[in-house]
Design an enzyme around this catalytic site. Structure first.
Site, PDB file in Angstrom:
ATOM      1  N   ARG A  49       0.827  -1.221   0.000  1.00 26.98           N
ATOM      2  CA  ARG A  49       0.000   0.000   0.000  1.00 26.98           C
ATOM      3  C   ARG A  49       0.853   1.259   0.000  1.00 26.98           C
ATOM      4  NH1 ARG A  49      -3.114  -2.945   3.977  1.00 26.98           N
ATOM      5  NH2 ARG A  49      -5.209  -3.437   3.240  1.00 26.98           N
ATOM      6  N   LYS A 123      -2.254 -15.259  11.048  1.00 26.91           N
ATOM      7  CA  LYS A 123      -2.628 -16.206  12.088  1.00 26.91           C
ATOM      8  C   LYS A 123      -3.684 -15.587  12.992  1.00 26.91           C
ATOM      9  CE  LYS A 123       2.120 -17.879  11.902  1.00 26.91           C
ATOM     10  NZ  LYS A 123       3.425 -17.978  12.594  1.00 26.91           N
ATOM     11  N   GLY A 151       4.455 -21.385  10.632  1.00 22.60           N
ATOM     12  CA  GLY A 151       5.554 -22.073  11.290  1.00 22.60           C
ATOM     13  C   GLY A 151       6.343 -21.138  12.182  1.00 22.60           C
ATOM     14  N   LYS A 215      -0.979 -19.817  19.800  1.00 26.20           N
ATOM     15  CA  LYS A 215       0.381 -19.553  20.311  1.00 26.20           C
ATOM     16  C   LYS A 215       0.584 -18.093  20.670  1.00 26.20           C
ATOM     17  CE  LYS A 215       2.234 -17.559  16.433  1.00 26.20           C
ATOM     18  NZ  LYS A 215       3.152 -16.395  16.314  1.00 26.20           N
ATOM     19  N   ASP A 268       6.080 -23.188  16.504  1.00 29.03           N
ATOM     20  CA  ASP A 268       5.751 -21.766  16.551  1.00 29.03           C
ATOM     21  C   ASP A 268       5.524 -21.309  17.987  1.00 29.03           C
ATOM     22  OD1 ASP A 268       5.354 -19.298  15.445  1.00 29.03           O
ATOM     23  OD2 ASP A 268       3.514 -19.798  14.378  1.00 29.03           O
ATOM     24  N   THR A 272       7.693 -18.293  19.736  1.00 27.06           N
ATOM     25  CA  THR A 272       6.997 -17.064  20.124  1.00 27.06           C
ATOM     26  C   THR A 272       7.057 -16.834  21.626  1.00 27.06           C
ATOM     27  OG1 THR A 272       5.490 -17.507  18.288  1.00 27.06           O
ATOM     28  CG2 THR A 272       4.837 -15.790  19.806  1.00 27.06           C
ATOM     29  N   SER A 278       9.267 -11.465  19.561  1.00 28.06           N
ATOM     30  CA  SER A 278       7.828 -11.610  19.375  1.00 28.06           C
ATOM     31  C   SER A 278       7.105 -10.454  20.059  1.00 28.06           C
ATOM     32  CB  SER A 278       7.355 -12.937  19.980  1.00 28.06           C
ATOM     33  OG  SER A 278       5.968 -12.907  20.245  1.00 28.06           O
ATOM     34  N   ASN A 280       4.066 -10.376  20.847  1.00 31.98           N
ATOM     35  CA  ASN A 280       3.192 -10.936  21.876  1.00 31.98           C
ATOM     36  C   ASN A 280       3.944 -11.125  23.190  1.00 31.98           C
ATOM     37  OD1 ASN A 280       0.637 -11.636  20.237  1.00 31.98           O
ATOM     38  ND2 ASN A 280       2.267 -12.532  19.007  1.00 31.98           N
ATOM     39  N   VAL A 303       0.583  -3.176  16.628  1.00 23.67           N
ATOM     40  CA  VAL A 303      -0.438  -4.228  16.527  1.00 23.67           C
ATOM     41  C   VAL A 303       0.129  -5.517  17.111  1.00 23.67           C
ATOM     42  CG1 VAL A 303      -1.831  -5.632  14.964  1.00 23.67           C
ATOM     43  CG2 VAL A 303      -1.489  -3.193  14.487  1.00 23.67           C
TER      44      VAL A 303
END
Length: 380
Positions: A49, A123, A151, A215, A268, A272, A278, A280, A303
């Site tokens: 974009r 995911k 993965g 995960k 994964d 993670t 990661s 998360n 995000v």
């Protein structure tokens, strides 16, 4: 005679890579996958974009915004027009955040060559519908077979050429089982395979996708406990019991436990939950250190897929009567205003259970009160 599962020919066959593949999404993972395809000799166009990102990839062979300092293959071409990216493509990858899959898939449907296979590389579970990402894409892409790539893959390491493995999953029609080397899964796996990127093939989309969605939530839990000062024992326990939650949800949806113990599941999950690379894990660590959510990541609007996944995963689990206590704890903290210390104290003080579910045992925890007190002191 007992039915034997499909295993394919034990001798190596000679599947053919696609000649031209479109990658829709020029973020870090989209760029890493596009670079992998280009290095494998596939004519690859990546759509983005952001005009500046597109221009930088073409002029400098670098995605300075998402993968700075990493040299991309000179043959990789970036475009700002979706129809140009998809023109003549034999297959496509959609590599955008999970919340954008439906919108982008609808746009791809307008320009994609008829019937080409399309792999989703996001995911999660759609909040409004409870659908997996491939199911969302299937609704918007009639006439296309839809699969996924998943993965234990950090984009930067993949783009740098570190040895990496991932799973390519597609439905296997009758013809695909007769000629697995001509299946979309095999051909895309061949297209992605380089001296450093190793692709595996699967027909279990549910198992592969559930691993990728759950995960993220478990990684936030691991980050929270790490940030609070707990160490490897705690993280290992959360990973192992989180894997069990992942298996239970996959099975309830028709997936296979074997898939969840593979790359897209435990692979994964382990990655993670083991590194602040990661987002998360990084979010969880900051929350565990009692940083308010709005101040995490220095207040930048980062995000974190596991935040939305915490709600969508547990919504789906509740609908299917699947118990997922770790995911429920993360949801309570992120979305219901629950206190982190109190919530994890309650998680650890749950009744004692048998690890093989078939034993079906449950006893009151003998130290539940002291467990709650220990967590309260740790988080005070």
């Amino acid at each position: 005679m007992k039915h034997q599962p499909f295993r394919g020919d034990p001798r190596p066959s000679h599947s053919h890579a696609y000649d031209k593949v479109a990658v829709i999404g020029a973020g870090s993972w989209g760029t890493a996958l596009a670079a992998t395809l280009a290095r494998a000799g596939v004519a690859t166009r990546i759509w983005g974009r952001d005009g500046e990102v597109v221009d930088t990839i073409n002029r400098r062979s670098e995605n300075a915004r998402h993968l700075p300092t990493i040299a991309l293959p000179p043959r990789l071409r970036a475009v700002h027009d979706l129809s140009s990216a998809l023109q003549g493509a034999e297959a496509a990858l959609i590599v955008v955040p999970s919340g954008s899959i439906r919108t982008v898939a609808r746009q791809v449907a307008e320009h994609a060559p008829k019937g080409i296979p399309i792999a989703v590389c996001a995911k999660g579970i759609e909040a409004e519908t409870g659908l997996l990402m491939t199911q969302v894409a299937e609704e918007e892409l009639p006439g296309h077979v839809v699969g996924c790539v998943s993965g234990p893959t950090f984009a930067r390491e993949t783009a740098m050429g570190h040895p990496t493995a991932a799973t390519v999953a597609f439905p296997f029609a009758y013809a695909d089982r007769l000629r697995p080397d001509d299946s979309p899964a095999a051909r895309l796996a061949m297209s992605l395979s380089t001296e450093s990127f190793r692709a595996y093939v699967s027909d279990d989309l549910v198992g592969v996708e559930i691993g990728g969605a759950v995960k993220n939530v478990i990684a936030i839990a691991c980050g929270m406990m790490t940030g609070a000062g707990f160490a490897e024992n705690t993280r290992a326990a959360l990973i192992t019991r989180g894997l069990d939650e992942m298996k239970s949800l996959a099975e309830a949806l028709g997936g296979r436990r074997e898939t969840v113990t593979g790359l897209s599941g435990i692979g994964d999950l382990t990655l993670t939950c083991s590194s602040p690379t990661s987002r998360n894990m990084a979010l969880g660590m900051q929350l565990g250190q009692r940083v308010p959510r709005e101040q995490c990541f220095d207040g930048k609007p980062v995000v974190v897929e596991g935040e939305a996944n915490a709600r969508s995963v547990t919504d789906l689990a509740r609908r299917l009567s699947v118990e997922m206590p770790i995911c429920e704890a993360v949801r309570a903290i992120l979305h219901d205003g629950a206190d982190l210390g109190t919530t994890f104290a309650a998680l650890w003080a749950r009744p004692i259970e048998a690890e093989p579910k078939a034993m079906d045992l449950s006893f009151s925890h003998p130290a539940s009160d002291s467990a709650i007190q220990q967590f309260a002191e740790r988080f005070s």
